[in-house]
Design a protein around this motif. Structure first.
Motif, short mmCIF file in Angstrom:
data_model
loop_
_atom_site.label_atom_id
_atom_site.label_comp_id
_atom_site.label_asym_id
_atom_site.label_seq_id
_atom_site.Cartn_x
_atom_site.Cartn_y
_atom_site.Cartn_z
N THR A 5 0.86 -1.18 0.00
CA THR A 5 0.00 0.00 0.00
C THR A 5 0.90 1.23 0.00
OG1 THR A 5 -1.76 -1.14 1.19
CG2 THR A 5 -1.76 1.27 1.27
N VAL A 6 0.75 2.06 -1.03
CA VAL A 6 1.61 3.24 -1.19
C VAL A 6 0.75 4.49 -1.19
CG1 VAL A 6 3.34 4.38 -2.62
CG2 VAL A 6 3.27 1.89 -2.54
N LEU A 7 1.17 5.50 -0.44
CA LEU A 7 0.48 6.79 -0.40
C LEU A 7 1.37 7.84 -1.06
CD1 LEU A 7 -1.69 8.80 0.60
CD2 LEU A 7 -0.49 8.85 2.82
N ALA A 56 -1.33 10.87 9.80
CA ALA A 56 -2.52 10.15 10.29
C ALA A 56 -3.16 9.33 9.17
CB ALA A 56 -3.52 11.16 10.86
N LEU A 57 -3.20 9.89 7.97
CA LEU A 57 -3.76 9.14 6.84
C LEU A 57 -2.90 7.92 6.53
CD1 LEU A 57 -5.68 8.80 4.43
CD2 LEU A 57 -4.21 10.37 3.13
N ALA A 58 -1.57 8.09 6.55
CA ALA A 58 -0.66 6.96 6.29
C ALA A 58 -0.88 5.85 7.31
CB ALA A 58 0.78 7.45 6.32
N VAL A 59 -1.07 6.22 8.57
CA VAL A 59 -1.32 5.23 9.63
C VAL A 59 -2.65 4.53 9.38
CG1 VAL A 59 -1.81 4.94 12.08
CG2 VAL A 59 0.12 6.36 11.35
N SER A 60 -3.69 5.30 9.05
CA SER A 60 -5.02 4.71 8.86
C SER A 60 -5.06 3.75 7.67
CB SER A 60 -6.08 5.80 8.69
OG SER A 60 -5.95 6.43 7.43
N LEU A 61 -4.22 4.02 6.67
CA LEU A 61 -4.16 3.14 5.49
C LEU A 61 -3.22 1.96 5.70
CD1 LEU A 61 -3.83 5.86 2.67
CD2 LEU A 61 -5.86 4.47 3.16
N ALA A 62 -2.49 1.97 6.83
CA ALA A 62 -1.41 0.99 7.06
C ALA A 62 -0.45 1.01 5.88
CB ALA A 62 -1.97 -0.40 7.29
N ALA A 63 -0.07 2.22 5.45
CA ALA A 63 0.79 2.39 4.28
C ALA A 63 2.16 1.74 4.51
CB ALA A 63 0.96 3.87 3.95
N ASP A 64 2.64 1.04 3.49
CA ASP A 64 3.98 0.45 3.53
C ASP A 64 5.03 1.47 3.09
OD1 ASP A 64 3.30 -2.43 4.10
OD2 ASP A 64 2.12 -2.11 2.28
N LEU A 65 4.59 2.50 2.36
CA LEU A 65 5.51 3.50 1.83
C LEU A 65 4.72 4.77 1.55
CD1 LEU A 65 8.28 4.31 0.51
CD2 LEU A 65 7.36 3.40 -1.65
N VAL A 66 5.32 5.92 1.91
CA VAL A 66 4.76 7.22 1.56
C VAL A 66 5.74 7.91 0.63
CG1 VAL A 66 4.04 9.48 2.42
CG2 VAL A 66 3.44 7.41 3.70
N VAL A 82 5.80 11.92 8.94
CA VAL A 82 5.46 10.53 8.63
C VAL A 82 6.50 9.58 9.20
CG1 VAL A 82 4.98 8.88 6.79
CG2 VAL A 82 4.21 11.25 6.55
N ARG A 83 7.78 9.94 9.05
CA ARG A 83 8.86 9.09 9.59
C ARG A 83 8.72 8.91 11.10
NH1 ARG A 83 12.39 11.64 5.81
NH2 ARG A 83 12.78 10.11 4.16
N ALA A 84 8.24 9.96 11.76
CA ALA A 84 8.06 9.89 13.22
C ALA A 84 7.07 8.81 13.62
CB ALA A 84 7.61 11.25 13.76
N ARG A 85 6.21 8.39 12.67
CA ARG A 85 5.25 7.31 12.93
C ARG A 85 5.83 5.94 12.54
NH1 ARG A 85 -0.11 9.32 13.52
NH2 ARG A 85 0.05 11.54 13.98
#
Length: 409
Positions: A5-7, A56-66, A82-85
């Protein structure tokens, strides 16, 4: 590499091209995206400049990469949020993104790393500007030190015009003029290792024959049949690797895309500028030719595993991208005109939106980038302009000479 999953963060032509390339083997989400990205992934109405909302969106999507596309969110620290998450990010930290965010910082890095570039002066008042203009002489090159969406530079023989441009900037760089053709070279970086793309050339001025004001770019093509042999290796060794090494040495490793804008001058290779992200419109034709899965190399860069990766693999032939711009671009682009004929392969949306009736309309200066491919530049060019002819945008225009000289050589 399936089921990633990529954002992708951003809303322009570059982000449409990134999302399109990533959609081949990943589940793509784009924030905020545009009508074009909606055809290859899922758009989310999140402000690209809001680091916490993006994270927050990256976390909710369980993104593997932003993947952070534009320079403004990078300079604002969106990648850091994002890196902080704990999520892998392709895009430099705010500190490393100063490579693009401040031309004075970029000059400092180049000097420390021994990278060849134009001699320059940082000017903090108009007296210093005038002295620097007189020192270097015409053609005058005056740059806004900060981000200016590709329009912060003037190159002119008109001293008064150079002074007027400088007066509109906060901090000003005045530098020597570099002769010779310009080349764009991208390289992926994981902070230590780099992996170069093939070179491309873009066209900055609004009018045919390189006339008129600078823009964010009116078109681009790749490969460059006229480029000297060994150019990519030379740029990696003399420009990109030393820059990445210097940033790492300073404790601000650069993870993302180093874009070197280069001049092949009469006295050798010189860096015109650095950008800290994929270039627009070069990305569109480059990604059209890229055979290596994009998700694989972006994730490798984001996770520090680029070292030892095989060279990028490219399709044979050529790609030419032509920008369709709105009436009045770049000074005062008209918005809200309906667009028809754009629903064809190779058309990347940059400044588009949907009106109340769901019809595609113009919503920016550079509206579309239209990419044609072929066995050589001449056929790729022909394909691109054939597609442009199918698109109707009232008042819209394109340059007619993208890749013409190279295709005719």
């Amino acid at each position: 590499m399936t089921n990633l999953t990529v954002l992708v963060i951003g809303s322009g032509g570059r982000e449409h091209a990134l999302a399109w390339a990533l959609s081949r083997d990943t589940d793509v989400h784009i924030a905020p995206g545009n009508p074009g990205t909606a055809a290859v992934g899922t758009n989310h109405p999140v402000d690209a400049m809001d680091g916490e909302a993006v994270a927050a969106l990256a976390v909710s999507l369980a993104a593997d990469l932003v993947v952070v596309g534009p320079e403004a969110p990078l300079v604002a620290g969106v990648a850091d949020a994002v890196r902080a998450r704990g999520i892998p990010v392709f895009g430099p930290s705010a500190a490393a993104a100063q490579l693009e965010g401040s031309k004075a910082f970029a000059k400092e890095i180049m000097e420390a790393a021994g990278v060849p570039t134009a001699d320059a002066r940082l000017c903090l008042d108009m007296g210093e500007v005038v002295a620097a203009l007189d020192e270097f002489g015409p053609p005058y090159v005056v740059k806004d030190d900060g981000l200016a969406a590709g329009k912060g530079v003037i190159v002119t023989d008109d001293r008064e015009a150079a002074i007027r441009h400088a007066a509109g900037c906060r901090r000003v760089i005045v530098e020597e003029y570099l002769d010779g053709p310009e080349v764009s070279l991208f390289a992926l970086s994981d902070g230590t290792s780099v992996l170069p793309f093939e070179p491309a050339q873009d066209f900055k001025r609004v009018g045919d024959g390189d006339t008129g004001p600078n823009t964010g770019g009116m078109g681009a093509y790749t490969p460059l049949p006229w480029a000297p042999p060994g150019l990519v290796e030379d740029v990696v060794v003399r420009v990109i690797q030393p820059t990445v090494d210097e940033l790492r040495r300073r404790g601000t490793p650069f993870v993302g895309l180093v874009y070197a804008g280069l001049a092949l001058t009469s006295v050798g290779l010189r860096v015109v500028e650095f950008n800290a992200r994929f270039g627009d419109p070069e990305t569109q034709p480059l990604l059209t030719r890229l055979k290596t899965p994009l998700s694989e190399v972006l994730l490798a860069a984001a996770t520090g595993t680029l070292g030892g990766h095989a060279p990028l693999e490219w399709g044979s032939g050529a790609a030419v991208g032509v920008v369709v711009a709105a009436a009045g671009y770049p000074e005062a682009p008209r918005r809200g005109d309906r667009i028809t004929g754009a629903d064809i392969e190779g058309v990347f949306h940059a400044g588009t939106a949907l009106d109340a009736d769901g019809q595609l309309i113009s919503a920016g200066g550079r509206v579309l980038t239209v990419v044609g491919t072929g066995d050589d530049l001449a056929s790729a060019r022909e394909a691109a302009y054939a597609k442009v002819a199918l698109i109707d945008l009232p008042g819209g225009f394109s340059r007619t000479d993208i890749a013409l000289k190279a295709a005719s050589a």
